[in-house]
Design an enzyme around this catalytic site. Structure first.
Site, PDB file in Angstrom:
ATOM      1  N   ARG A 106       0.831  -1.203   0.000  1.00 46.65           N
ATOM      2  CA  ARG A 106       0.000   0.000   0.000  1.00 46.65           C
ATOM      3  C   ARG A 106       0.867   1.255   0.000  1.00 46.65           C
ATOM      4  O   ARG A 106       0.567   2.231  -0.701  1.00 46.65           O
ATOM      5  CB  ARG A 106      -0.910   0.006   1.229  1.00 46.65           C
ATOM      6  CG  ARG A 106      -1.753   1.262   1.336  1.00 46.65           C
ATOM      7  CD  ARG A 106      -2.657   1.236   2.548  1.00 46.65           C
ATOM      8  NE  ARG A 106      -3.464   2.455   2.611  1.00 46.65           N
ATOM      9  CZ  ARG A 106      -4.437   2.666   3.494  1.00 46.65           C
ATOM     10  NH1 ARG A 106      -4.736   1.737   4.384  1.00 46.65           N
ATOM     11  NH2 ARG A 106      -5.127   3.783   3.477  1.00 46.65           N
ATOM     12  N   ASN A 146     -10.700  -4.349  -1.400  1.00 42.41           N
ATOM     13  CA  ASN A 146     -10.590  -3.325  -2.439  1.00 42.41           C
ATOM     14  C   ASN A 146      -9.650  -3.762  -3.556  1.00 42.41           C
ATOM     15  O   ASN A 146      -8.729  -4.538  -3.317  1.00 42.41           O
ATOM     16  CB  ASN A 146     -10.068  -2.021  -1.818  1.00 42.41           C
ATOM     17  CG  ASN A 146     -11.146  -1.279  -1.074  1.00 42.41           C
ATOM     18  OD1 ASN A 146     -12.272  -1.171  -1.528  1.00 42.41           O
ATOM     19  ND2 ASN A 146     -10.805  -0.752   0.095  1.00 42.41           N
ATOM     20  N   CYS A 192     -19.188  -2.107   0.799  1.00 45.84           N
ATOM     21  CA  CYS A 192     -18.359  -0.957   1.145  1.00 45.84           C
ATOM     22  C   CYS A 192     -19.038  -0.228   2.298  1.00 45.84           C
ATOM     23  O   CYS A 192     -20.252  -0.279   2.443  1.00 45.84           O
ATOM     24  CB  CYS A 192     -18.221  -0.028  -0.061  1.00 45.84           C
ATOM     25  SG  CYS A 192     -17.181   1.433   0.220  1.00 45.84           S
ATOM     26  N   HIS A 210     -16.543   3.469  -4.697  1.00 45.62           N
ATOM     27  CA  HIS A 210     -15.641   4.610  -4.497  1.00 45.62           C
ATOM     28  C   HIS A 210     -15.809   5.671  -5.583  1.00 45.62           C
ATOM     29  O   HIS A 210     -14.911   6.477  -5.819  1.00 45.62           O
ATOM     30  CB  HIS A 210     -14.178   4.159  -4.398  1.00 45.62           C
ATOM     31  CG  HIS A 210     -13.872   3.430  -3.134  1.00 45.62           C
ATOM     32  ND1 HIS A 210     -12.609   3.026  -2.782  1.00 45.62           N
ATOM     33  CD2 HIS A 210     -14.677   3.032  -2.117  1.00 45.62           C
ATOM     34  CE1 HIS A 210     -12.641   2.401  -1.616  1.00 45.62           C
ATOM     35  NE2 HIS A 210     -13.898   2.398  -1.193  1.00 45.62           N
ATOM     36  N   TYR A 259     -14.223  10.046  -1.995  1.00 48.67           N
ATOM     37  CA  TYR A 259     -13.276   9.614  -3.032  1.00 48.67           C
ATOM     38  C   TYR A 259     -13.360  10.488  -4.279  1.00 48.67           C
ATOM     39  O   TYR A 259     -12.432  10.496  -5.094  1.00 48.67           O
ATOM     40  CB  TYR A 259     -13.525   8.151  -3.407  1.00 48.67           C
ATOM     41  CG  TYR A 259     -13.078   7.185  -2.349  1.00 48.67           C
ATOM     42  CD1 TYR A 259     -11.752   6.764  -2.278  1.00 48.67           C
ATOM     43  CD2 TYR A 259     -13.971   6.701  -1.397  1.00 48.67           C
ATOM     44  CE1 TYR A 259     -11.332   5.877  -1.294  1.00 48.67           C
ATOM     45  CE2 TYR A 259     -13.567   5.818  -0.407  1.00 48.67           C
ATOM     46  CZ  TYR A 259     -12.245   5.414  -0.363  1.00 48.67           C
ATOM     47  OH  TYR A 259     -11.835   4.545   0.619  1.00 48.67           O
TER      48      TYR A 259
END
Length: 421
Positions: A90, A144, A164, A194, A244
């Site tokens: 990440r 995700n 989500c 998102h 987002y």
């Protein structure tokens, strides 16, 4: 009823456990298996999970295993909450795109594509194991990028629904502002995972009074602040975009901001280290307050509601989920995965009708869906050219030189996770 959580060693898991314990009348779990390859984390999380159940007098049995096949055997539902490559991957997702002047984020843009490429093959392997163990088991995906992962599962014929926590977070926030019970608040929640907008906020049911204009008039400043957006954006749109959407509506501002501070991954990694130390305390028997800063707020309540509806009659009849479009948004293919209100039951999720969308939203949804088509193709079949095409199609990239540079960086930083590289 038996549930398995793959990725059960996540620091998220105590949030899930707390929801299972509090909402046991809605979802009466008899056995819960936490599955994770990281045995050390699994021991810490599993110990705390048992103490939470014991404190709240939950009679269910919690076991842990590093063996996926053993964990999912005879499970009625399997929740997926994976992070292939961990926080280290990440961290890279959030940094190397900045070198090309593009946003660094783990679920959208170039970083989101990298995560999809690492994740889809792993999830499909797990799903096949679930199908062999129990072909009737439901798979609930919280991994995700949820839209792409859920589409991969559905196209492979799995019984899957994507989940989500954005929608339930908005529901709870709006309920507080309106001083009503969250169950009274229904969202006209439309888009892709998102990439969603709250087009209406209705009281009493899907056909209830739309109080969104009132919310924006009375609480617009607070809502915009939570989104980290200029209030002018919310006022001009007249709807509430997901946070987002800031990556789209203020891309250059976000890139400059991200270049001046530690990555979110670094913050989370430090937080996880502290949380795991807390989880190892045998006196701790509830989720710590620090966990609220980790993310995933209300995930447990959304997961319980969805599992209860898929497995029985305990959940809400209408929920926001990720599932096949099936004509709901007529400008998308039927097999696109959208995030909307749906009627959920033992047969799965059926999207509720959505009014015709303003081109401002429909255009971006169509663009990102085209990217997701290419991203899934790259995840399933590999190859530099497929990665390049997906990056070029993404509206946050869209330039040849950017896509070229990002392709090289993506492959270099993820080679160990890409069988074809």
């Amino acid at each position: 009823m038996k549930l398995a959580v793959v990725g059960g060693g996540s620091t998220y898991t105590p949030e899930l456990i707390d929801g299972f314990a509090r909402l046991r009348d809605t979802l009466p779990i008899e056995e819960l298996v936490l599955v994770d390859p990281a045995a050390d984390r699994l021991e810490l999380v599993g110990g705390l999970a048992r103490r939470i159940f014991a404190k709240q007098d939950h009679a269910g049995r919690i076991t842990t295993t590093t063996d996926v096949d053993a964990g999912v055997a005879d499970a009625d539902a399997v929740l997926l909450q994976l992070r292939v490559g961990g926080q280290a991957a990440r961290e890279r997702d959030e940094t190397w795109p900045l070198e090309c002047g593009c946003v660094g984020q783990e679920t959208t843009g170039a970083g989101g594509l990298a995560k999809a490429l690492r994740t889809v093959p792993v999830v499909l392997d797990i799903a096949e194991r679930v199908r062999r163990a129990n072909p009737d088991a439901w798979i609930i995906d919280f991994t995700n990028p949820v839209g792409i992962v859920t589409r991969a599962l559905l196209q492979a014929g799995h019984k899957a629904v994507g989940l989500c926590n954005v929608a339930i977070g908005f529901q709870r926030k709006f309920a507080r502002l309106l001083d009503v019970n969250p169950s009274e608040v229904h969202l006209d929640h439309v888009g892709l995972n998102h990439l969603t907008w709250e087009l209406g906020v209705r009281l009493g049911g899907p056909d209830g009074e739309n109080v969104l204009p009132h919310l924006l008039a009375e609480h617009g400043e607070a809502i915009a602040a939570d989104l980290r957006m200029d209030r002018r954006i919310v006022d001009r749109l007249g709807v509430v975009p997901s946070y987002y959407l800031r990556y789209f509506y203020a891309h250059d501002e976000v890139v400059r901001e991200l270049g001046t501070k530690p990555s979110r991954a670094a913050e989370v990694a430090a937080m996880e280290k502290e949380l795991l130390a807390m989880y190892g305390d045998p006196a701790l028997d509830e989720k710590p307050e620090l966990l609220a800063k980790r993310g995933g707020a209300f995930y447990s309540e959304a997961a319980v509601d969805l599992a209860a509806s898929l497995l029985g009659d305990g959940g809400s009849p209408v929920q926001v989920v990720n599932t096949y479009n099936r004509g709901t948004l007529p400008f998308l293919p039927d097999d696109a995965v959208i995030e909307v209100q749906a009627r959920v039951g033992r047969d799965g999720a059926a999207p509720l009708p959505v009014p015709a969308l303003d081109p401002l939203y429909a255009g971006l949804i169509a663009n990102v869906t085209a990217y997701e088509d290419l991203a899934l193709d790259a995840a399933l079949r590999g190859g530099r050219d497929r990665v390049f095409k997906a990056l070029l199609a993404h509206p946050l990239i869209g330039q040849f030189d950017y896509a070229e540079g990002l392709t090289d960086r993506l492959i270099a930083h993820n080679r160990e996770h890409l069988a074809w590289a």
